[in-house]
Enzyme design. Structure first.
Site, mmCIF file in Angstrom:
data_model
loop_
_atom_site.group_PDB
_atom_site.id
_atom_site.type_symbol
_atom_site.label_atom_id
_atom_site.label_comp_id
_atom_site.label_asym_id
_atom_site.label_seq_id
_atom_site.Cartn_x
_atom_site.Cartn_y
_atom_site.Cartn_z
ATOM 1 N N ARG A 34 0.823 -1.161 0.023
ATOM 2 C CA ARG A 34 0.008 -0.143 0.007
ATOM 3 C C ARG A 34 0.972 1.349 -0.034
ATOM 4 O O ARG A 34 1.607 1.423 0.936
ATOM 5 C CB ARG A 34 -0.794 -0.022 1.216
ATOM 6 C CG ARG A 34 -1.721 1.577 1.412
ATOM 7 C CD ARG A 34 -2.388 1.621 2.430
ATOM 8 N NE ARG A 34 -3.856 0.861 2.161
ATOM 9 C CZ ARG A 34 -5.056 1.011 2.904
ATOM 10 N NH1 ARG A 34 -5.041 1.766 3.914
ATOM 11 N NH2 ARG A 34 -6.134 0.438 2.282
ATOM 12 N N ASP A 38 -16.871 7.668 -1.049
ATOM 13 C CA ASP A 38 -15.715 7.716 -0.275
ATOM 14 C C ASP A 38 -15.516 9.181 0.295
ATOM 15 O O ASP A 38 -16.146 10.021 0.047
ATOM 16 C CB ASP A 38 -14.752 7.124 -1.250
ATOM 17 C CG ASP A 38 -13.364 6.860 -0.748
ATOM 18 O OD1 ASP A 38 -13.302 6.953 0.283
ATOM 19 O OD2 ASP A 38 -12.407 6.950 -1.673
ATOM 20 N N CYS A 81 -16.171 2.243 1.237
ATOM 21 C CA CYS A 81 -14.820 1.504 1.704
ATOM 22 C C CYS A 81 -14.649 1.671 3.173
ATOM 23 O O CYS A 81 -13.924 0.847 3.677
ATOM 24 C CB CYS A 81 -13.944 1.787 0.705
ATOM 25 S SG CYS A 81 -13.521 3.538 0.723
ATOM 26 N N ARG A 100 -13.701 -7.931 3.104
ATOM 27 C CA ARG A 100 -12.216 -7.524 2.906
ATOM 28 C C ARG A 100 -11.369 -8.627 3.273
ATOM 29 O O ARG A 100 -10.686 -9.187 2.293
ATOM 30 C CB ARG A 100 -11.578 -6.263 3.504
ATOM 31 C CG ARG A 100 -12.410 -4.831 3.329
ATOM 32 C CD ARG A 100 -12.163 -4.679 1.752
ATOM 33 N NE ARG A 100 -10.856 -4.527 1.331
ATOM 34 C CZ ARG A 100 -10.059 -3.877 1.529
ATOM 35 N NH1 ARG A 100 -10.180 -2.810 2.476
ATOM 36 N NH2 ARG A 100 -8.741 -3.810 1.297
HETATM 37 N N1 NVA Z 1 -9.574 7.026 -1.460
HETATM 38 C C1 NVA Z 1 -9.305 6.738 -0.080
HETATM 39 C C2 NVA Z 1 -9.591 5.295 0.347
HETATM 40 C C3 NVA Z 1 -9.483 4.750 1.697
HETATM 41 C C4 NVA Z 1 -9.646 3.245 1.526
HETATM 42 C C5 NVA Z 1 -7.955 7.088 0.253
HETATM 43 O O1 NVA Z 1 -7.108 6.864 -0.592
HETATM 44 O O2 NVA Z 1 -7.501 7.613 1.330
HETATM 45 N N1 CP Z 2 -11.083 0.298 2.909
HETATM 46 C C1 CP Z 2 -9.843 0.206 3.464
HETATM 47 O O1 CP Z 2 -8.927 0.047 2.577
HETATM 48 O O2 CP Z 2 -9.675 0.313 4.810
HETATM 49 P P1 CP Z 2 -8.298 0.808 5.233
HETATM 50 O O3 CP Z 2 -7.578 2.099 4.954
HETATM 51 O O4 CP Z 2 -8.534 0.901 6.986
HETATM 52 O O5 CP Z 2 -7.356 -0.452 4.938
#
Ligand code: NVA
Ligand code: CP
Length: 339
Positions: A106, A229, A270, A322
């Site tokens: 990530r 979101d 999400c 998830r």
């Molecule tokens: N668009 C959000 C999604 C978090 C799961 C972000 O990138 O912060």
């Molecule tokens: N939805 C999602 O990716 O949540 P986190 O940022 O908690 O992993």
């Protein structure tokens, strides 16, 4: 169907049949977990989770999923490795690929997860980048299947920042799986023309449709799913809040929107979500901007507390999924399972 050794970096790389297979495998693993049937199918394997950004769901889903499959897990947080500081992504990939059987990433840049995928020699899974969040889409689609029993033909409306990782990935997923996707947002927050065109091409094969509108009532009319979101994503500078509030606060998902949708419409997100005054960031934004944008004065931003707490909301079922879907991705790409 055999996905062994494949990366999972964007849904664009996966066929509808492969996505369907992953969803079927997820549902099977979920049922087994509910029935108390252990599935420690990968006892000699180890995975590493690389997080440059915070996470609750994604990290825990990978950890629990890996442990349920009998694997060892290492978590490397934003400060836990040399990557991108003293060591390039490419070198990191070549080191970790010699120790681990799979790598989750990530981070800030899609190109980094792609570099890892190119050089690791083991499957690399995208746990969110600036452009895409593909594992989230599997959980979302499993949830829709559980509620409605099907995906093809679902009227899916995404409200809000339609060119962030979620907007992009939900549009791709919808194109692949034959949903009718509507993005509701001010024009400056629509995805790139290239990505829309690419999804329209895919849609020709699957019966999906893709459209965008600035009109929230037209865009949510008769929808089966209303999805939103956060207005500002991880990695974006604090300075964008003011402008985002200005252009997106009219698009806050509220009961009027839900009532404009299909009778059986569900609300999805999400997560994490700003729907009240009980988060530090929510409070900060409410204090700073509440007078200018009254809708956010109680810390409610992209969705009202009433909607997310209503029976129409499936956000926690979605969050649980998830884990089942990420487990399926790991199992499918690390072994010869056949559904
Ligand atoms: N668009 C959000 C999604 C978090 C799961 C972000 O990138 O912060
Ligand atoms: N939805 C999602 O990716 O949540 P986190 O940022 O908690 O992993």
């Amino acid at each position: 169907m055999n996905l062994k050794n494949r990366n999972f970096i964007t849904l664009l790389d996966y066929t509808p049949e492969e996505i369907d297979y992953l969803l079927t495998l997820s549902a099977r693993l979920k049922q087994e977990k509910y029935d108390g049937i252990p599935h420690k199918l990968l006892p000699d394997k180890n995975v590493v989770l690389l997080f440059q950004k915070d996470s609750t769901r994604t990290r825990c889903a990978f950890e629990v999923g890996a442990l349920d499959l009998g694997m060892g897990v290492t978590y490397l947080g934003p400060n836990g490795s040399q990557m991108n500081k003293k060591e390039s992504v490419k070198d990191t990939a070549r080191v970790l690929g010699r120790m681990y059987d799979g790598i989750e990433f990530r981070g800030y840049k899609q190109e980094h997860v792609e570099l890892l995928g190119e050089h690791a020699g083991v499957p690399v899974w995208n746990g969110l980048t600036d452009l895409y969040h593909p594992t989230q889409i599997l959980a979302d689609f499993l949830t829709i299947q559980e509620v409605f029993g099907y995906l093809k033909g679902i009227r899916f409306t995404y409200v809000g920042d339609s060119r962030n990782n979620m907007g992009n990935s939900l549009m791709i997923g919808s194109a692949k799986m034959g949903l009718h996707f509507t993005g509701v947002a001010p024009k400056e927050l629509w995805p790139t023309d290239e990505l829309i065109a690419q999804c329209e091409e895919i849609a020709k094969e699957t019966g999906a449709t893709i459209r965008f509108t600035e009109d929230k009532m037209e865009g949510t009319k008769d929808a089966h799913v209303i999805y939103t979101d956060v207005w500002v994503s991880m990695g974006e500078p604090k300075e964008v809040w003011n402008e985002r509030l200005r252009i997106l606060s009219p698009y806050q998902v509220d009961m009027e929107m839900m009532n404009n949708a299909d009778d059986k419409a569900i609300f999805m997100h999400c997560l994490p979500a700003f729907h009240g005054n009980d988060t530090d960031v929510g409070k900060q934004i409410a204090d700073e901007f509440g007078a200018t944008y009254p809708k956010v004065k109680h810390g409610e931003m992209e969705v009202t507390d009433e909607v997310i707490e209503s029976p129409r909301s499936v956000v926690f079922q979605e969050a649980e999924n998830r884990m089942h879907t990420i487990k399926a991705v790991m199992l499918a790409t690390l072994s010869d399972v056949h559904e």
